[in-house]
Scaffold this motif. Structure first.
Motif, PDB file in Angstrom:
ATOM      1  N   THR A   1      13.138  24.923  61.490  1.00 53.16           N
ATOM      2  CA  THR A   1      13.647  25.628  63.142  1.00 53.16           C
ATOM      3  C   THR A   1      13.925  27.235  62.236  1.00 53.16           C
ATOM      4  N   GLU A   2      14.049  28.207  63.976  1.00 55.16           N
ATOM      5  CA  GLU A   2      14.841  29.336  63.262  1.00 55.16           C
ATOM      6  C   GLU A   2      16.119  29.434  62.892  1.00 55.16           C
ATOM      7  N   ALA A   3      17.146  28.148  62.710  1.00 53.95           N
ATOM      8  CA  ALA A   3      18.419  28.697  62.632  1.00 53.95           C
ATOM      9  C   ALA A   3      18.610  27.919  61.203  1.00 53.95           C
ATOM     10  N   GLU A   4      17.604  27.135  60.314  1.00 51.58           N
ATOM     11  CA  GLU A   4      17.516  26.194  59.162  1.00 51.58           C
ATOM     12  C   GLU A   4      17.238  27.584  58.198  1.00 51.58           C
ATOM     13  N   LYS A   5      15.905  28.675  59.340  1.00 52.80           N
ATOM     14  CA  LYS A   5      15.419  29.807  58.455  1.00 52.80           C
ATOM     15  C   LYS A   5      16.309  30.936  58.231  1.00 52.80           C
ATOM     16  N   ALA A   6      17.382  31.107  58.624  1.00 53.68           N
ATOM     17  CA  ALA A   6      18.072  32.162  59.311  1.00 53.68           C
ATOM     18  C   ALA A   6      19.449  31.480  58.119  1.00 53.68           C
ATOM     19  N   ASN A   7      19.072  30.244  58.222  1.00 51.78           N
ATOM     20  CA  ASN A   7      20.763  29.599  57.100  1.00 51.78           C
ATOM     21  C   ASN A   7      20.343  30.315  55.666  1.00 51.78           C
ATOM     22  N   ASP A   8      18.940  29.955  55.528  1.00 44.04           N
ATOM     23  CA  ASP A   8      18.960  30.425  53.976  1.00 44.04           C
ATOM     24  C   ASP A   8      18.052  31.682  54.182  1.00 44.04           C
ATOM     25  N   ILE A   9      18.406  32.632  54.515  1.00 46.31           N
ATOM     26  CA  ILE A   9      18.646  34.027  54.353  1.00 46.31           C
ATOM     27  C   ILE A   9      19.216  34.425  54.088  1.00 46.31           C
ATOM     28  N   ARG A  10      21.217  34.152  55.185  1.00 47.60           N
ATOM     29  CA  ARG A  10      22.176  34.579  54.843  1.00 47.60           C
ATOM     30  C   ARG A  10      22.593  33.248  52.955  1.00 47.60           C
ATOM     31  N   ALA A  11      21.872  32.275  53.262  1.00 43.39           N
ATOM     32  CA  ALA A  11      22.598  31.619  51.458  1.00 43.39           C
ATOM     33  C   ALA A  11      21.554  32.259  50.708  1.00 43.39           C
ATOM     34  N   GLU A  12      21.058  32.900  50.807  1.00 47.54           N
ATOM     35  CA  GLU A  12      19.830  33.822  49.535  1.00 47.54           C
ATOM     36  C   GLU A  12      20.203  34.939  49.455  1.00 47.54           C
ATOM     37  N   ARG A  13      21.296  35.407  50.651  1.00 47.88           N
ATOM     38  CA  ARG A  13      22.394  37.429  50.379  1.00 47.88           C
ATOM     39  C   ARG A  13      23.275  36.891  50.184  1.00 47.88           C
ATOM     40  N   ALA A  14      24.164  35.527  50.409  1.00 47.35           N
ATOM     41  CA  ALA A  14      25.409  35.667  49.299  1.00 47.35           C
ATOM     42  C   ALA A  14      25.126  34.910  48.212  1.00 47.35           C
ATOM     43  N   TYR A  15      24.066  34.749  47.600  1.00 48.79           N
ATOM     44  CA  TYR A  15      23.700  34.308  46.483  1.00 48.79           C
ATOM     45  C   TYR A  15      23.207  35.506  45.563  1.00 48.79           C
ATOM     46  N   GLN A  16      22.541  36.419  46.365  1.00 50.00           N
ATOM     47  CA  GLN A  16      22.294  38.040  45.514  1.00 50.00           C
ATOM     48  C   GLN A  16      23.530  38.370  45.346  1.00 50.00           C
ATOM     49  N   ARG A  17      25.237  38.714  45.877  1.00 50.55           N
ATOM     50  CA  ARG A  17      25.611  39.434  46.318  1.00 50.55           C
ATOM     51  C   ARG A  17      26.931  38.834  45.267  1.00 50.55           C
ATOM     52  N   SER A  18      26.536  37.614  45.040  1.00 53.46           N
ATOM     53  CA  SER A  18      27.822  36.835  43.840  1.00 53.46           C
ATOM     54  C   SER A  18      26.918  36.812  42.540  1.00 53.46           C
ATOM     55  N   LEU A  19      25.681  36.875  42.882  1.00 54.08           N
ATOM     56  CA  LEU A  19      25.401  37.956  41.662  1.00 54.08           C
ATOM     57  C   LEU A  19      26.114  38.614  40.918  1.00 54.08           C
ATOM     58  N   GLY A  20      26.147  39.925  41.831  1.00 49.62           N
ATOM     59  CA  GLY A  20      27.225  41.461  41.067  1.00 49.62           C
ATOM     60  C   GLY A  20      28.813  40.990  40.670  1.00 49.62           C
ATOM     61  N   ASN A  21      28.873  40.097  41.511  1.00 49.92           N
ATOM     62  CA  ASN A  21      30.489  40.250  40.906  1.00 49.92           C
ATOM     63  C   ASN A  21      30.534  39.154  39.728  1.00 49.92           C
ATOM     64  N   VAL A  22      29.375  38.781  39.413  1.00 49.01           N
ATOM     65  CA  VAL A  22      29.532  38.529  37.604  1.00 49.01           C
ATOM     66  C   VAL A  22      29.730  39.926  36.741  1.00 49.01           C
ATOM     67  N   PRO A  23      30.744  40.233  36.167  1.00 46.74           N
ATOM     68  CA  PRO A  23      31.064  41.094  34.855  1.00 46.74           C
ATOM     69  C   PRO A  23      29.349  41.317  33.933  1.00 46.74           C
ATOM     70  N   ASN A  24      29.450  42.334  33.114  1.00 51.72           N
ATOM     71  CA  ASN A  24      28.122  41.934  32.041  1.00 51.72           C
ATOM     72  C   ASN A  24      28.671  40.954  30.947  1.00 51.72           C
ATOM     73  N   GLN A  25      28.332  40.624  30.627  1.00 55.31           N
ATOM     74  CA  GLN A  25      28.827  40.162  28.915  1.00 55.31           C
ATOM     75  C   GLN A  25      28.419  40.972  27.971  1.00 55.31           C
ATOM     76  N   LYS A  26      29.225  40.572  26.688  1.00 56.25           N
ATOM     77  CA  LYS A  26      28.262  41.567  25.518  1.00 56.25           C
ATOM     78  C   LYS A  26      27.710  40.333  24.969  1.00 56.25           C
ATOM     79  N   ALA A  27      27.050  40.758  24.105  1.00 54.03           N
ATOM     80  CA  ALA A  27      26.063  39.449  23.078  1.00 54.03           C
ATOM     81  C   ALA A  27      26.586  39.510  22.637  1.00 54.03           C
ATOM     82  N   VAL A  28      26.560  38.040  21.865  1.00 56.36           N
ATOM     83  CA  VAL A  28      27.114  36.300  21.549  1.00 56.36           C
ATOM     84  C   VAL A  28      26.073  36.393  20.327  1.00 56.36           C
ATOM     85  N   ASP A  29      27.731  36.207  19.507  1.00 56.92           N
ATOM     86  CA  ASP A  29      26.941  35.794  17.893  1.00 56.92           C
ATOM     87  C   ASP A  29      26.957  34.784  17.382  1.00 56.92           C
ATOM     88  N   PRO A  30      26.044  33.414  17.725  1.00 57.48           N
ATOM     89  CA  PRO A  30      26.250  32.629  17.021  1.00 57.48           C
ATOM     90  C   PRO A  30      26.735  31.976  15.813  1.00 57.48           C
TER      91      PRO A  30
END
Length: 96
Positions: free
Chosen positions: A34-63
């Motif tokens: 439905t249109e409401a489900e499509k809008a919820n999916d778009i809203r969830a995708e945008r929230a996910y993309q915004r949350s990726l911006g909050n993750v700090p850059n990690q330094k390289a790991v040397d195992p």
């Protein structure tokens, strides 16, 4: 008699296999959204993309860093050439 028993077993197995309707696979949708489900999916995708911006850059790991120890972290110093003071052999030494 064995042939009849085997034929009956195959018929029973085939009956249960054919009784199953189309089983939706992962990713297949059983109904239109439905249109409401499509809008919820778009809203969830945008929230996910915004949350990726909050993750700090990690330094390289040397195992293997702990396995190598501190020596691998130090820069390698170039080897000094061996300087011979005299070309004559010492009198007390024996040649090999």
């Amino acid at each position: 008699m064995r042939k009849i028993a085997v034929a009956v077993m195959f018929a029973l197995i085939a009956q249960t296999a054919l009784a199953e309707d189309h089983v939706p696979m992962y990713g297949e949708e059983s109904k239109a959204k439905t249109e409401a489900e499509k809008a919820n999916d778009i809203r969830a995708e945008r929230a996910y993309q915004r949350s990726l911006g909050n993750v700090p850059n990690q330094k390289a790991v040397d195992p293997w860093g702990t396995a190598r120890g501190d020596e691998a972290k130090k820069p390698a110093t170039p080897a000094k050439p061996v300087v011979k003071n005299s070309s004559k052999a010492k009198s007390g030494s024996t040649p090999n």
